[in-house]
Motif scaffolding. Structure first.
Motif, PDB file in Angstrom:
ATOM      1  N   THR A 168       0.828  -1.208   0.000  1.00 27.34           N
ATOM      2  CA  THR A 168       0.000   0.000   0.000  1.00 27.34           C
ATOM      3  C   THR A 168       0.861   1.256   0.000  1.00 27.34           C
ATOM      4  OG1 THR A 168      -0.205  -0.341   2.385  1.00 27.34           O
ATOM      5  CG2 THR A 168      -2.096  -0.979   1.027  1.00 27.34           C
ATOM      6  N   SER A 169       2.139   1.080  -0.276  1.00 27.05           N
ATOM      7  CA  SER A 169       3.029   2.248  -0.404  1.00 27.05           C
ATOM      8  C   SER A 169       3.339   2.446  -1.883  1.00 27.05           C
ATOM      9  CB  SER A 169       4.323   2.006   0.368  1.00 27.05           C
ATOM     10  OG  SER A 169       5.132   1.090  -0.349  1.00 27.05           O
ATOM     11  N   SER A 170       4.148   3.446  -2.178  1.00 28.84           N
ATOM     12  CA  SER A 170       4.492   3.681  -3.588  1.00 28.84           C
ATOM     13  C   SER A 170       5.376   2.554  -4.137  1.00 28.84           C
ATOM     14  CB  SER A 170       5.204   5.021  -3.736  1.00 28.84           C
ATOM     15  OG  SER A 170       6.371   5.002  -2.919  1.00 28.84           O
ATOM     16  N   ARG A 171       5.958   1.760  -3.236  1.00 26.79           N
ATOM     17  CA  ARG A 171       6.779   0.623  -3.678  1.00 26.79           C
ATOM     18  C   ARG A 171       5.931  -0.435  -4.375  1.00 26.79           C
ATOM     19  NH1 ARG A 171       7.880  -4.509  -2.082  1.00 26.79           N
ATOM     20  NH2 ARG A 171      10.028  -5.312  -2.119  1.00 26.79           N
ATOM     21  N   GLY A 172       4.785  -0.720  -3.795  1.00 27.70           N
ATOM     22  CA  GLY A 172       3.917  -1.764  -4.347  1.00 27.70           C
ATOM     23  C   GLY A 172       4.606  -3.116  -4.315  1.00 27.70           C
ATOM     24  N   LEU A 173       4.392  -3.905  -5.350  1.00 30.67           N
ATOM     25  CA  LEU A 173       5.102  -5.181  -5.494  1.00 30.67           C
ATOM     26  C   LEU A 173       6.118  -5.018  -6.615  1.00 30.67           C
ATOM     27  CD1 LEU A 173       2.291  -7.902  -5.282  1.00 30.67           C
ATOM     28  CD2 LEU A 173       4.309  -7.752  -3.802  1.00 30.67           C
ATOM     29  N   LEU A 174       7.284  -5.619  -6.439  1.00 28.28           N
ATOM     30  CA  LEU A 174       8.325  -5.504  -7.470  1.00 28.28           C
ATOM     31  C   LEU A 174       8.018  -6.525  -8.573  1.00 28.28           C
ATOM     32  CD1 LEU A 174      11.458  -5.204  -5.125  1.00 28.28           C
ATOM     33  CD2 LEU A 174      10.035  -3.354  -6.058  1.00 28.28           C
ATOM     34  N   GLU A 175       7.063  -6.159  -9.424  1.00 32.88           N
ATOM     35  CA  GLU A 175       6.516  -7.133 -10.373  1.00 32.88           C
ATOM     36  C   GLU A 175       7.494  -7.561 -11.464  1.00 32.88           C
ATOM     37  OE1 GLU A 175       2.426  -5.915 -11.466  1.00 32.88           O
ATOM     38  OE2 GLU A 175       2.436  -4.970  -9.491  1.00 32.88           O
ATOM     39  N   ASP A 176       8.503  -6.736 -11.712  1.00 33.16           N
ATOM     40  CA  ASP A 176       9.495  -7.111 -12.733  1.00 33.16           C
ATOM     41  C   ASP A 176      10.688  -7.842 -12.131  1.00 33.16           C
ATOM     42  OD1 ASP A 176       8.041  -5.991 -14.755  1.00 33.16           O
ATOM     43  OD2 ASP A 176       8.959  -3.996 -14.472  1.00 33.16           O
ATOM     44  N   SER A 177      10.693  -7.986 -10.803  1.00 38.17           N
ATOM     45  CA  SER A 177      11.881  -8.575 -10.165  1.00 38.17           C
ATOM     46  C   SER A 177      11.943 -10.083 -10.409  1.00 38.17           C
ATOM     47  CB  SER A 177      11.872  -8.301  -8.656  1.00 38.17           C
ATOM     48  OG  SER A 177      10.846  -9.043  -8.030  1.00 38.17           O
ATOM     49  N   GLY A 223      11.603  -8.524   5.323  1.00 44.23           N
ATOM     50  CA  GLY A 223      10.554  -7.856   4.551  1.00 44.23           C
ATOM     51  C   GLY A 223      10.670  -8.068   3.054  1.00 44.23           C
ATOM     52  N   ARG A 224      11.332  -9.147   2.656  1.00 44.48           N
ATOM     53  CA  ARG A 224      11.504  -9.406   1.210  1.00 44.48           C
ATOM     54  C   ARG A 224      10.290 -10.184   0.714  1.00 44.48           C
ATOM     55  NH1 ARG A 224      16.795  -7.963  -0.005  1.00 44.48           N
ATOM     56  NH2 ARG A 224      18.138  -7.829   1.810  1.00 44.48           N
ATOM     57  N   LEU A 225       9.224  -9.425   0.501  1.00 49.98           N
ATOM     58  CA  LEU A 225       7.909  -9.999   0.213  1.00 49.98           C
ATOM     59  C   LEU A 225       7.887 -10.888  -1.037  1.00 49.98           C
ATOM     60  CD1 LEU A 225       4.910 -10.075   1.029  1.00 49.98           C
ATOM     61  CD2 LEU A 225       4.600  -7.928  -0.208  1.00 49.98           C
ATOM     62  N   GLU A 226       8.483 -10.413  -2.132  1.00 47.68           N
ATOM     63  CA  GLU A 226       8.446 -11.183  -3.390  1.00 47.68           C
ATOM     64  C   GLU A 226       9.187 -12.504  -3.228  1.00 47.68           C
ATOM     65  OE1 GLU A 226       9.418  -8.065  -3.067  1.00 47.68           O
ATOM     66  OE2 GLU A 226       7.846  -6.918  -4.094  1.00 47.68           O
ATOM     67  N   GLU A 227      10.296 -12.485  -2.486  1.00 48.90           N
ATOM     68  CA  GLU A 227      11.052 -13.728  -2.271  1.00 48.90           C
ATOM     69  C   GLU A 227      10.222 -14.699  -1.437  1.00 48.90           C
ATOM     70  OE1 GLU A 227      15.260 -13.468  -1.283  1.00 48.90           O
ATOM     71  OE2 GLU A 227      15.346 -11.470  -2.157  1.00 48.90           O
ATOM     72  N   GLU A 228       9.561 -14.171  -0.413  1.00 46.83           N
ATOM     73  CA  GLU A 228       8.743 -15.053   0.422  1.00 46.83           C
ATOM     74  C   GLU A 228       7.575 -15.630  -0.387  1.00 46.83           C
ATOM     75  OE1 GLU A 228       6.782 -13.509   3.891  1.00 46.83           O
ATOM     76  OE2 GLU A 228       6.078 -15.519   4.412  1.00 46.83           O
ATOM     77  N   MET A 229       6.990 -14.794  -1.255  1.00 47.98           N
ATOM     78  CA  MET A 229       5.886 -15.289  -2.091  1.00 47.98           C
ATOM     79  C   MET A 229       6.371 -16.449  -2.959  1.00 47.98           C
ATOM     80  SD  MET A 229       4.119 -11.643  -2.952  1.00 47.98           S
ATOM     81  CE  MET A 229       2.650 -12.094  -3.855  1.00 47.98           C
ATOM     82  N   PHE A 230       7.561 -16.306  -3.537  1.00 52.69           N
ATOM     83  CA  PHE A 230       8.087 -17.431  -4.326  1.00 52.69           C
ATOM     84  C   PHE A 230       8.325 -18.648  -3.426  1.00 52.69           C
ATOM     85  CE2 PHE A 230      11.721 -20.028  -5.585  1.00 52.69           C
ATOM     86  CZ  PHE A 230      11.103 -20.696  -6.636  1.00 52.69           C
ATOM     87  N   LEU A 231       8.869 -18.402  -2.233  1.00 56.87           N
ATOM     88  CA  LEU A 231       9.198 -19.530  -1.347  1.00 56.87           C
ATOM     89  C   LEU A 231       7.966 -20.331  -0.907  1.00 56.87           C
ATOM     90  CD1 LEU A 231      12.113 -17.938   0.709  1.00 56.87           C
ATOM     91  CD2 LEU A 231      12.294 -19.935  -0.788  1.00 56.87           C
TER      92      LEU A 231
END
Ligand SMILES: [Fe+2]
Ligand SMILES: [Fe+2]
Length: 297
Positions: free
Chosen positions: A9-18, A87-95
């Motif tokens: 919910t911040s300007s960071r959002g999700l790093l969709e291209d990472s 707080g590495r959300l995208e990595e946790e989502m993959f895990l």
């Protein structure tokens, strides 16, 4: 209490291209096979036609894969916790897909053994080098993360888990099992599952490669730690292959230990070379790395 910052919910959002987020998307697309859907009826018939030596050869291999998948399922959580804490959300989502897949791999080999009617204790197939890796080194490196989440500890865990156990041992084992089954035309259920496993494992190894490259980029001295650890583990792969092939005997399926050894050594060299490329890279380059560059199938 520490104040938390929300990403989505911040300007960071999700790093969709990472890289990790792309890997997560890929896992949802291609990693959804169900071991329960695989038909083992032909495998069952093929099993009964094998002679005792051939059955023992297959059981040795399956017992090592079965226990290996159980071990990686049980041992992954501390890494997920370390990643989540940072707080590495995208990595946790993959895990989350990673752990789900390891659970399915464990289920898959149990179904294979059930189809063979094998209910007995197979741990006598676990040789000294196998025990060293799966009973000691792997759980030790992973459980260390419960109390030590330093970059060195995370790198050490990933070298053992992703680079060595998955990237050298599993990749070598699955490659040769797949070739052997394809060539002999037997056990279509086992072949189908191993095909899925190989693709799943390529994403797991891909994540480990990304993680180590990120750690090396963020903390350059980690590179030496990683290389030293890889060098330490190398001889265990050689020992394991020798022990599993009964010291140079060609298996009753025609598998040649020399070939496995060459393949494993090549895998080790490739992994080390890919990691060496992280030196001097910018962090943005590591996050934008392509799946093909890292060898994800
Ligand atoms: Fe696995
Ligand atoms: Fe894996």
């Amino acid at each position: 209490m520490q104040t938390r910052t929300m990403s989505t919910t911040s300007s960071r959002g999700l790093l969709e291209d990472s890289f990790p987020y792309r890997l997560y998307q890929k896992a949802k697309r291609v990693g959804t096979w169900n071991p329960a859907d695989i038909d083992f009826s032909e495998d069952q018939k093929d099993w009964q036609k094998l002679n005792t030596d051939q059955q023992q050869d297959i059981l040795r291999v399956i017992s090592q894969f079965q226990a290996g998948e159980e071990a990686v399922t049980l041992d992954l959580l501390p890494l997920m916790m370390a990643v989540a804490k940072e707080g590495r959300l995208e990595e946790e989502m993959f895990l989350t897909t990673f752990l789900f897949e390891e659970a399915k791999h464990t289920e898959f080999f149990r179904r294979v053994l059930n189809a063979f009617g094998e209910k007995g204790d197979l741990s006598h197939f676990h040789t000294p080098a196998y025990r060293k890796v799966f009973y000691e080194i792997l759980p030790g490196a992973m459980s260390r993360l419960e109390t030590d989440q330093s970059p060195e500890a995370i790198a050490g865990a990933s070298v053992v888990y992703n680079m060595f156990v998955e990237g050298v041992l599993a990749e070598t084992g699955y490659f040769f099992l797949y070739q052997m089954l394809k060539k002999s035309g037997i056990m279509p259920g086992l072949l189908e599952g191993v095909g899925h496993l190989k693709r799943d494992e390529s994403r797991h190894i891909g994540y480990g490669t990304f993680l180590l490259q990120r750690l090396i980029c963020e903390h350059p001295p980690i590179y030496e730690v990683v290389m030293a650890k890889m060098g330490e583990l190398g001889p265990l792969a050689i020992q394991l292959i020798h022990e599993s092939n009964l010291d140079g005997e060609v298996s009753s399926f025609g598998g040649n230990p020399e070939e496995s050894l060459n393949f494993a050594q090549k895998q080790l060299a490739i992994r080390m070379e890919v990691l060496a490329r992280a030196k001097g890279k910018k962090i943005e380059e590591i996050y934008s790395i392509s799946e093909s560059e890292i060898g994800v199938l």
